[in-house]
Structures are given as structure tokens and as C-alpha cells.
Write a protein that holds these residues in place. Structure first.
Motif, PDB file in Angstrom:
ATOM      1  N   GLY A 101       0.424  -1.257   0.144  1.00 20.20           N
ATOM      2  CA  GLY A 101      -0.725  -0.050  -0.228  1.00 20.20           C
ATOM      3  C   GLY A 101       0.445   0.891  -0.450  1.00 20.20           C
ATOM      4  O   GLY A 101       0.700   2.365  -0.625  1.00 20.20           O
ATOM      5  N   GLN A 102       1.789   0.926   1.281  1.00 20.71           N
ATOM      6  CA  GLN A 102       2.864   2.173   0.838  1.00 20.71           C
ATOM      7  C   GLN A 102       3.500   2.935  -0.148  1.00 20.71           C
ATOM      8  O   GLN A 102       3.887   4.081  -0.991  1.00 20.71           O
ATOM      9  CB  GLN A 102       3.610   2.195   1.955  1.00 20.71           C
ATOM     10  N   ALA A 212      11.310  -1.345 -19.740  1.00 24.26           N
ATOM     11  CA  ALA A 212      12.532  -1.796 -18.222  1.00 24.26           C
ATOM     12  C   ALA A 212      11.856  -1.873 -17.093  1.00 24.26           C
ATOM     13  O   ALA A 212      12.038  -3.097 -16.469  1.00 24.26           O
ATOM     14  CB  ALA A 212      13.898  -1.803 -19.482  1.00 24.26           C
ATOM     15  N   SER A 213      11.799  -1.008 -16.223  1.00 20.79           N
ATOM     16  CA  SER A 213      11.931  -1.414 -15.097  1.00 20.79           C
ATOM     17  C   SER A 213      10.595  -1.818 -14.778  1.00 20.79           C
ATOM     18  O   SER A 213      10.511  -2.135 -13.838  1.00 20.79           O
ATOM     19  CB  SER A 213      11.898   0.911 -14.605  1.00 20.79           C
ATOM     20  N   ILE A 214       9.059  -1.597 -15.390  1.00 21.23           N
ATOM     21  CA  ILE A 214       7.838  -1.643 -15.308  1.00 21.23           C
ATOM     22  C   ILE A 214       8.166  -3.491 -15.510  1.00 21.23           C
ATOM     23  O   ILE A 214       7.483  -4.426 -14.403  1.00 21.23           O
ATOM     24  CB  ILE A 214       7.121  -1.346 -16.241  1.00 21.23           C
ATOM     25  N   SER A 215       9.044  -4.156 -16.590  1.00 21.21           N
ATOM     26  CA  SER A 215       8.448  -5.007 -16.570  1.00 21.21           C
ATOM     27  C   SER A 215       9.499  -6.042 -16.063  1.00 21.21           C
ATOM     28  O   SER A 215       9.510  -7.274 -15.482  1.00 21.21           O
ATOM     29  CB  SER A 215       9.690  -5.605 -18.165  1.00 21.21           C
ATOM     30  N   LEU A 216      10.845  -5.484 -15.080  1.00 20.62           N
ATOM     31  CA  LEU A 216      11.226  -6.180 -14.371  1.00 20.62           C
ATOM     32  C   LEU A 216      11.726  -6.033 -12.697  1.00 20.62           C
ATOM     33  O   LEU A 216      11.843  -7.230 -12.129  1.00 20.62           O
ATOM     34  CB  LEU A 216      13.045  -6.100 -14.939  1.00 20.62           C
ATOM     35  N   ALA A 217      10.436  -5.327 -12.306  1.00 23.92           N
ATOM     36  CA  ALA A 217      10.387  -5.152 -11.321  1.00 23.92           C
ATOM     37  C   ALA A 217      10.095  -6.100  -9.944  1.00 23.92           C
ATOM     38  O   ALA A 217      10.411  -6.687  -9.507  1.00 23.92           O
ATOM     39  CB  ALA A 217      10.079  -3.450 -11.233  1.00 23.92           C
ATOM     40  N   GLY A 218       9.048  -6.615 -11.016  1.00 23.49           N
ATOM     41  CA  GLY A 218       8.500  -7.405 -10.001  1.00 23.49           C
ATOM     42  C   GLY A 218       7.022  -7.269  -9.177  1.00 23.49           C
ATOM     43  O   GLY A 218       6.618  -7.702  -8.149  1.00 23.49           O
ATOM     44  N   TRP A 219       7.043  -5.979  -9.531  1.00 23.32           N
ATOM     45  CA  TRP A 219       6.108  -5.308  -8.456  1.00 23.32           C
ATOM     46  C   TRP A 219       5.262  -4.175  -9.667  1.00 23.32           C
ATOM     47  O   TRP A 219       5.657  -3.873 -10.270  1.00 23.32           O
ATOM     48  CB  TRP A 219       6.259  -4.827  -7.582  1.00 23.32           C
ATOM     49  N   PHE A 220       3.528  -4.214  -9.354  1.00 31.48           N
ATOM     50  CA  PHE A 220       2.923  -3.231 -10.029  1.00 31.48           C
ATOM     51  C   PHE A 220       1.807  -2.245  -9.064  1.00 31.48           C
ATOM     52  O   PHE A 220       1.537  -3.169  -7.811  1.00 31.48           O
ATOM     53  CB  PHE A 220       2.045  -4.130 -11.304  1.00 31.48           C
ATOM     54  N   PRO A 221       1.818  -1.432  -8.839  1.00 33.10           N
ATOM     55  CA  PRO A 221       0.898  -0.217  -7.819  1.00 33.10           C
ATOM     56  C   PRO A 221      -0.551  -0.509  -8.548  1.00 33.10           C
ATOM     57  O   PRO A 221      -1.016  -0.918  -9.067  1.00 33.10           O
ATOM     58  CB  PRO A 221       1.115   0.815  -8.527  1.00 33.10           C
ATOM     59  N   GLY A 222      -1.086  -0.963  -6.573  1.00 33.95           N
ATOM     60  CA  GLY A 222      -2.556  -0.449  -7.136  1.00 33.95           C
ATOM     61  C   GLY A 222      -3.236   0.689  -7.439  1.00 33.95           C
ATOM     62  O   GLY A 222      -2.540   1.761  -7.509  1.00 33.95           O
ATOM     63  N   LEU A 223      -5.134   0.573  -6.689  1.00 29.90           N
ATOM     64  CA  LEU A 223      -5.342   1.970  -7.397  1.00 29.90           C
ATOM     65  C   LEU A 223      -4.265   3.207  -6.439  1.00 29.90           C
ATOM     66  O   LEU A 223      -4.334   2.748  -4.656  1.00 29.90           O
ATOM     67  CB  LEU A 223      -7.314   1.584  -7.161  1.00 29.90           C
ATOM     68  N   PRO A 224      -4.997   4.578  -6.347  1.00 31.98           N
ATOM     69  CA  PRO A 224      -4.586   5.188  -5.352  1.00 31.98           C
ATOM     70  C   PRO A 224      -5.709   5.031  -3.988  1.00 31.98           C
ATOM     71  O   PRO A 224      -6.104   4.883  -3.952  1.00 31.98           O
ATOM     72  CB  PRO A 224      -4.939   6.500  -5.929  1.00 31.98           C
TER      73      PRO A 224
END
Length: 517
Positions: A101-102, A212-224
């Protein structure tokens, strides 16, 4: 609080209270940092070669006016770019525990900041074009405004990668992005796109870095969403941002004063000298930030290992930086003549004095690792205010003696204030003042011996007058004396062996040790 294992390929669960856990083996921290640093420095050096090579080719395909238009936009975009991060990269990396969440909340905050800066840049573009009397600058500046949005979107993905100590990914992105940007620029320049080739280079670089960062981070943000603990992270980031702004002002105050009171000629001599002096720090020290900050942050609860990693790093850094800096100061006439030409001979004393002032730079940069990793950014801000209130008046006093006086003021102030800076940074935490100063001894001894050799050769009258010829025996004798000194010095042999061991592992001559079961 719920915990979730770190996953480098899966999207995290939607629960915002779930802790984002980064796998970390403290027993391998020193080796990880050394190998990671070597990889990222190598990637940045290759990226620098790509940039220099592409610039040389683009200079033959484009007019100087095209480069001039990009330089005009840089007067504004460089300043605004400092605010895009908002200090939240360090806030994410430093925190002992952080929830999904943070992370999501910080992502949306960074994105909003990026959007705000992009909007500001878009709206100010016509005024910048009016200021420079260059109508075409409006469209160029408005297109480059997109970079603020791209950077804002990438901040937390990059921070997550750094937090997980995934140094290979960091190095890969650091190399991929400039290569993609250079290829786009070369292709468009070949097709006759003019200044838009350079615009594409900057935008494509940021697009590739984001994707590249989005593809390799292994994380994706949730909704605000509102998340507990974000307020303290924003305060952390705010203090870091203020410190960055203060240091930016310090690094540019000398140029502003020289340009305003001494004119463009002396400013040109000073600025070109400063750019050459700072290049080694940008290529070697800056790339270590994504290695040392997350490593030390993960070691907050293990003071002995924390101290060992930091002290080992600065010992190796100064064994290179101290001799290199002193060599640049003593070989200033030859270096300036070879790199800039005989018409720049007045820059030699400025270059030498700025080399002395940069002697403290690597350790000063490394002290930010202590402040940030220990969450002491407020104290770091106090140091920034102190050095600003000291060095800017010193610059003003030095103006009476021209550009040389300003450079001498920088050298005298930074060297004299350096012990105070070390004392403030080591006042708390696992690294003591004595541990830092002891780590500097091998590099200082090596630099002193090398300086004596160079000065002795100059006094002997054996050095040829031709700078291209003189640089060879001076450099060779300096290098031989430095290697011999480190070989005879017990405190220098261990860092050298560790560096050689790391290099052997990095190039595949030896396998990295397996972590204990």
C-alpha cells in the motif's frame, strides 16, 4: 502485519497491508556490494562510451544550432528534474519495512509530481522561447516536458529494483536506455530530422528506462489509496529534496558569480575545468549509489557488517580517487594542453585548484550513504545549510583574485570543512570517525608518495617540454610508485586482494561463494 515473500516475477497480492519483503543475505553483503558496484560502474562506463560516440557522429550530421536548442531547454529542465524524484526513491530504499500500500501511494504521488512538472514545463515553454528569441524552442520544450511524466512513473519501479539489490537488472537498464536513445537519434539525424533527433534521444531513453523498469521490477502499483506511514516517508523525501536543492545551488554558485562579475571568458575556462574534474566522480561514485544505499539500509540492524561494508568501500574508493586527484592537480598543464589545446593554457591553474577541491568529493558523496541509510536526512540537511553558508561567501571573497581565486576558495573551504562533515555524519550510527579516517590512510599515503615522485621528476629537469611526450614518463613513474607503495603497505594489500577477487568473480575466473545453508 502480513508478510509476503519477495517475488521477482509475480505480481503481488492486492492486500495493501502486506509487507514487501526483499530477500537479503547479510553474510554475503560485502561481496554482493562489490560485484554489484563493478557491474553498474561497467554498465555506466559503456553507456558513457555510447553517449560520447553517438555525440561525435551526431555532431557531423547535425548543426551546432540543434545542440544549442537542447542546451537552452536544459537551463530549465535540469533544475526541474531535481523535483521529479521528490526524494522518494531514497525513502523507499531506506525503510526497514514497506507495504504494498505504501509503495502504491508513493507511485501515485511521484506520478502526480511528474505530471505537475510536465504541465509547468509545457506552460513555460513559450516564455523560454521568448527569452532566447528562438520561436522553435516552444515545441521542443513542450515535447521534452513528457520526460517529467515518464520519470515520475519510473521512480518507484526503479526504487523497488534497487531495494531488492538486483544489481544485474540495474546495470542492464543503465546500459539499454542510452543505447536505445542513441540509435533513435542517429536514425532520425540520418533522415534529416535536425533538432528532433536530439529530442527523440532524450525521450526514447526515458521510455526504454520506464518500460524496462516496469517489466523487470516484479511489482505493480494498486489503485490510489491512503496508507499508514506515508507521511513520515514524505517528510524523509522532503528533507532529501531540500538537501539536493542546496547542493545544486552550491555547485552552481561559483559559476553564477564568475559569469556575473568576471565575464564569459573566465567562466568558460572555469566551467570546462570543473566539468573535466567532476567526470571521474560521475562515472565511478554516482553509479555506486544504487548499490551502497540499499545494501547499507538492509544492514541497519547489523552494525558490525554495516561498518565493514562501508569502510571497505571507502578504503578502495580513496585508494583510487586520492592518487588520481593529486595526479590531475600536478599534471594539470599537460592534461589541459592535451585535452583542450594550447589556447586553454590559462585553465591549467584553475584545473589544478579544482582538482584539490575535489579531493574530498568521493568521501563527501559516500557520507550521504550513512545519513540516508540511517534515516538521518534532517542532519544531512543541517550540513547542507552549513556548507552553503560557508562556501558561497568564500566564493565571493575569491572573486577579488579572479577565477583562480574562486577555485582556491573552493579548495580551501572544502578541505577545511571536510573533518567537520565526517564528524557530523559519524556522530551517530555504527561507523565512527576513527573508522573513516583509518580507511583513508592507504590512499593518502599512496597519493603522497606518488606526488613526491612527480615533483621530483619535474625538479630533475628530465621531463620533456612537449606535453604529449612528458605525460608518458610522468604517468608511468607515478603509477609504478603507487603500485609499489600499495604492495609494501599492509593496510593496502587486503583491499587490493579483495578488489582482485571481486574482479575475478565478475569476469568468471572464480565462482562466487555460496551462501551458508
Amino acid at each position: 502485519m502480513k508478510r509476503s515473500p519477495s517475488n521477482s516475477g509475480k505480481r503481488p497480492a492486492a492486500d495493501p497491508d502486506r509487507v514487501f519483503v526483499s530477500a537479503f543475505d547479510a553474510t554475503q553483503a560485502s561481496g554482493q556490494a562489490a560485484r554489484g558496484g563493478a557491474m553498474i560502474i561497467a554498465a555506466n562506463l559503456l553507456g558513457f562510451v555510447v553517449t560520447i560516440t553517438s555525440t561525435a557522429i551526431l555532431a557531423r550530421l547535425l548543426t551546432p544550432a540543434a545542440f544549442g536548442m537542447i542546451a537552452m531547454t536544459a537551463t530549465m529542465t535540469t533544475l526541474l528534474m531535481m523535483f521529479a524524484d521528490a526524494g522518494l526513491t531514497q525513502a523507499t530504499i531506506q525503510r526497514r519495512e514497506i507495504t504494498y500500500g505504501q509503495l502504491s501511494a508513493l507511485f501515485w504521488i511521484n506520478l502526480a509530481v511528474g505530471a505537475g512538472l510536465a504541465t509547468l514545463c509545457f506552460l513555460v515553454a513559450p516564455w523560454l522561447a521568448w527569452l532566447y528569441d528562438e520561436p522553435g524552442l516552444t515545441d521542443v520544450t513542450r515535447t521534452l516536458a513528457a520526460n517529467f511524466l515518464l520519470l515520475g512513473a519510473a521512480v518507484q519501479f526503479t526504487a523497488v529494483i534497487n531495494r531488492q539489490l538486483r544489481f544485474k537488472i540495474t546495470a542492464l537498464i543503465a546500459l539499454m536506455a542510452p543505447i536505445a536513445g542513441a540509435l533513435a537519434a542517429l536514425l532520425l539525424a540520418w533522415w534529416g530530422a535536425g533538432v528532433w533527433a536530439l529530442v527523440a534521444q532524450l525521450v526514447v531513453t526515458e521510455i526504454v528506462r520506464l518500460v524496462a523498469s516496469i517489466s523487470l521490477a516484479g511489482w505493480f502499483p494498486g489503485l490510489p489509496t491512503r496508507a499508514k506511514g506515508v507521511g513520515s516517508m514524505l517528510r524523509f523525501g522532503g528533507n532529501q529534496l531540500l538537501f539536493n536543492v542546496i547542493i545544486y545551488l552550491v555547485h552552481n554558485a561559483d559559476r553564477v558569480l564568475i559569469g556575473a562579475y568576471l565575464g564569459p571568458y573566465l567562466l568558460g575556462l572555469y566551467d570546462r575545468s570543473a566539468q573535466m574534474i567532476r567526470l571521474p566522480v560521475r562515472l565511478i561514485i554516482f553509479p555506486l549509489n544504487p548499490v551502497m544505499l540499499p545494501t547499507l539500509s538492509r544492514l541497519q540492524d547489523q552494525p558490525d557488517e554495516y561498518r565493514r561494508v562501508y569502510v571497505g568501500a571507502i578504503s578502495k574508493i580513496t585508494m583510487v580517487s586520492y592518487p588520481a586527484t593529486i595526479a590531475m592537480a600536478l599534471l594539470a598543464p599537460e592534461i589541459v594542453y592535451i585535452l583542450l589545446g594550447p589556447q586553454w593554457d590559462e585553465a591549467a591553474p584553475i584545473f589544478a585548484l579544482l582538482a584539490v577541491s575535489s579531493l574530498t568529493n568521493p568521501i563527501s558523496r559516500s557520507l550521504t550513504w550513512l545519513w540516508i541509510s540511517q534515516g538521518r536526512v534532517r542532519e544531512q540537511l543541517h550540513w547542507g545549510i552549513l556548507i552553503t553558508s560557508t562556501i558561497v561567501p568564500a566564493f565571493a571573497v575569491g572573486l577579488a583574485w579572479g577565477a583562480n581565486g574562486v577555485a582556491a576558495a573552493a579548495a580551501l573551504t572544502l578541505v577545511c570543512m571536510h573533518p567537520i562533515e565526517i564528524g557530523m555524519a559519524t556522530r551517530k550510527g555504527p561507523v565512527a570517525w576513527r573508522a573513516v579516517t583509518d580507511a583513508l590512510v592507504p590512499g593518502a599515503i599512496g597519493a603522497a608518495v606518488m606526488a613526491a615522485v612527480i615533483l621530483g621528476l619535474r625538479q630533475s629537469g628530465l621531463v620533456p617540454a612537449n606535453p604529449f611526450v612528458a605525460i608518458v614518463p610522468l604517468s608511468a613513474c607515478a603509477a609504478i610508485s603507487l603500485i609499489a607503495t600499495y604492495g609494501l603497505l599492509p593496510s593496502a594489500r587486503r583491499p587490493l586482494l579483495e578488489a582482485a577477487d571481486t574482479l575475478a568473480m565478475w569476469i568468471g575466473l572464480r565462482r562466487a561463494p555460496s551462501p551458508p545453508a
